[in-house]
Design an enzyme around this catalytic site. Structure first.
Site, PDB file in Angstrom:
ATOM      1  N   HIS A 185       9.670  26.985 -51.142  1.00 17.83           N
ATOM      2  CA  HIS A 185       8.776  25.837 -51.300  1.00 17.83           C
ATOM      3  C   HIS A 185       9.437  24.570 -50.766  1.00 17.83           C
ATOM      4  O   HIS A 185      10.615  24.322 -51.023  1.00 17.83           O
ATOM      5  CB  HIS A 185       8.435  25.628 -52.779  1.00 17.83           C
ATOM      6  CG  HIS A 185       7.842  26.824 -53.440  1.00 17.83           C
ATOM      7  ND1 HIS A 185       6.484  26.996 -53.610  1.00 17.83           N
ATOM      8  CD2 HIS A 185       8.427  27.925 -53.985  1.00 17.83           C
ATOM      9  CE1 HIS A 185       6.260  28.152 -54.233  1.00 17.83           C
ATOM     10  NE2 HIS A 185       7.416  28.721 -54.468  1.00 17.83           N
ATOM     11  N   ASP A 236      -1.140  32.416 -49.592  1.00 12.91           N
ATOM     12  CA  ASP A 236      -1.376  31.254 -50.444  1.00 12.91           C
ATOM     13  C   ASP A 236      -0.178  30.995 -51.343  1.00 12.91           C
ATOM     14  O   ASP A 236      -0.022  29.903 -51.877  1.00 12.91           O
ATOM     15  CB  ASP A 236      -2.636  31.464 -51.297  1.00 12.91           C
ATOM     16  CG  ASP A 236      -3.920  31.171 -50.531  1.00 12.91           C
ATOM     17  OD1 ASP A 236      -3.838  30.810 -49.337  1.00 12.91           O
ATOM     18  OD2 ASP A 236      -5.007  31.304 -51.124  1.00 12.91           O
ATOM     19  N   ASP A 284      12.635  32.270 -52.806  1.00 12.48           N
ATOM     20  CA  ASP A 284      11.558  31.567 -53.527  1.00 12.48           C
ATOM     21  C   ASP A 284      12.066  30.235 -54.083  1.00 12.48           C
ATOM     22  O   ASP A 284      11.761  29.865 -55.228  1.00 12.48           O
ATOM     23  CB  ASP A 284      11.008  32.456 -54.647  1.00 12.48           C
ATOM     24  CG  ASP A 284       9.532  32.189 -54.928  1.00 12.48           C
ATOM     25  OD1 ASP A 284       8.943  31.338 -54.241  1.00 12.48           O
ATOM     26  OD2 ASP A 284       8.982  32.814 -55.850  1.00 12.48           O
TER      27      ASP A 284
END
Length: 416
Positions: free
Chosen positions: A64, A151, A304
């Site tokens: 992210h 997504d 992640d």
């Protein structure tokens, strides 16, 4: 610049190379490997490589970015620096920025901001508009500029998912899906079981993963579009993937790195940095994931990387947002846990962090000859704190601890 690394351990899973030798590096590429190289040229810098590891660059499957939208968590500059500091030569960003990465212009702008950093940055294009799981994005328009589609959050609408898989099949781009039934998760914040009962925290049942995973596998079998299954965290999920692979389904899978190191027992500290999604598994889940990575049933270890500010994470466990940083921490902690103990070979770890993540992205993996390298010292000790981390955020359970193992240098011949 030419540099000679003497008697260094070389790791290249693609060529099944794990040996000690001399390496001559010219710029950012390996020029020559031999048992012994004579540094006859006075312009060559010589470094004692004993005890060090020269391996292929690591590949980040999904992480992210704070920027754009949450620059106080992480900027693109700090994110790239954290990846380089952790030995990653490829960084793949999820589309959950503000605004989401669902238009070519937004993706081009993000990549341009990282063009000067010495690593390859790519993005997952949004699969649905505003990541809401209600309407597909312009997939064909996005396809040329993205690594694949995701997504990064569960998609509950199976009709939409079926249509998307059918549409994506000829585009030959990977799609990464997170199997999770949010209705079954409910208010759960840790894996359901005896420990969650003892700690008084709402449980997230393994069924939340496995029922959604079973449905996804049925769609893949019917449509035959290749799919990457993100964030596998349960023993039963491993069993379902193993069975599906044995039947020839076109799937790959990854598990988050912290799920290999920790389980629900760690949550007794109520440390909000252990609040993750999916949650840490029970001990049986952890052991199943460890074995699955070793055997290749789970193809890759994902980082992640999810940065949050101190204020966002300094809450009660159940109220803290899920996620932790990891780009700078994963290699040393995984090496100490699995390679130093002899549970995995060094090549098995490198396959899961470098070679197989690239395969999951449909890309050629890094090799020593390809200009994507990292220099790692398994014995170097360092303290995890805001001054030593390149990331803007420090949301990790290893904060203020001393780790053993550190990446000393990262080379990448290709950037952008």
């Amino acid at each position: 610049m030419r540099e000679l690394l003497q008697q260094i351990r070389l790791l290249d899973p693609v060529n099944q190379l794990d040996r000690v030798g001399d390496v001559l590096i010219a710029g950012d590429k390996v020029e020559h490997i031999a048992d012994h190289i004579d540094p006859s040229d006075s312009s060559v810098q010589v470094r004692d490589g004993r005890g060090l590891v020269l391996g292929t660059g690591l590949v980040d499957l999904y992480s992210h970015s704070g920027e754009p939208g949450f620059e106080e968590r992480e900027t693109l500059s700090s994110l790239g620096a954290a990846a380089i500091a952790g030995g990653f030569t490829r960084l793949t960003l999820l589309p959950d920025t503000v605004p989401p990465l669902e238009y070519p212009g937004e993706i081009e702008l993000l990549q341009a901001r990282l063009a000067n950093q010495p690593l390859r940055v790519q993005v997952w294009g949004a699969f649905t508009q505003k990541l809401q799981g209600e309407q597909l994005t312009q997939l064909a328009e996005l396809a040329p500029g993205v690594a694949g589609f995701s997504d990064g959050v569960p998609i509950a609408n199976l009709t939409l998912l079926r249509r998307g898989l059918e549409y994506l099949k000829p585009l030959q781009k990977p799609i990464a899906l997170w199997a999770c039934d949010r209705q079954l998760v409910g208010q759960g914040v840790m894996r359901e079981g005896l420990v969650s009962l003892r700690l008084g925290l709402p449980g997230d049942p393994a069924l939340a993963e496995t029922t959604a995973l079973a449905a996804l596998l049925e769609l893949v079998e019917a449509i035959q579009t290749p799919v990457h299954l993100m964030r596998i965290s349960t023993a039963r999920g491993v069993e379902l993937i193993q069975t599906a692979k044995a039947r020839g389904l076109p799937i790959t899978a990854s598990t988050p790195w912290m799920h290999l190191l920790l389980n629900t027992d760690a949550i007794a500290s109520y440390n909000p940095h252990l609040r993750l999604a999916p949650p840490l598994g029970n001990p049986v889940d952890q052991q199943a994931l460890i074995e699955a990575v070793k055997t290749g049933v789970i193809d890759a270890i994902a980082i992640d990387h999810a940065p949050y500010t101190y204020e966002e994470k300094t809450l009660a466990f159940a109220e803290a947002p899920p996620g932790a940083i990891g780009l700078e921490l994963a290699l040393p902690l995984l090496w100490q846990r699995f390679v130093t103990t002899g549970e995995w070979t060094a090549l098995q770890l490198w396959q899961a962090l470098s070679t197989r993540p690239a395969h999951c992205l449909g890309q050629a993996p890094p090799t020593l000859a390809g200009g994507e390298l990292l220099l790692f010292d398994p014995e170097r000790q360092w303290s995890v704190n805001p001054d030593s981390l390149q990331s803007h955020s420090c949301n990790t359970p290893w904060l203020d601890q001393t780790l053993q193992g550190k990446v000393l240098q990262t080379w990448c011949a290709s950037s952008g």
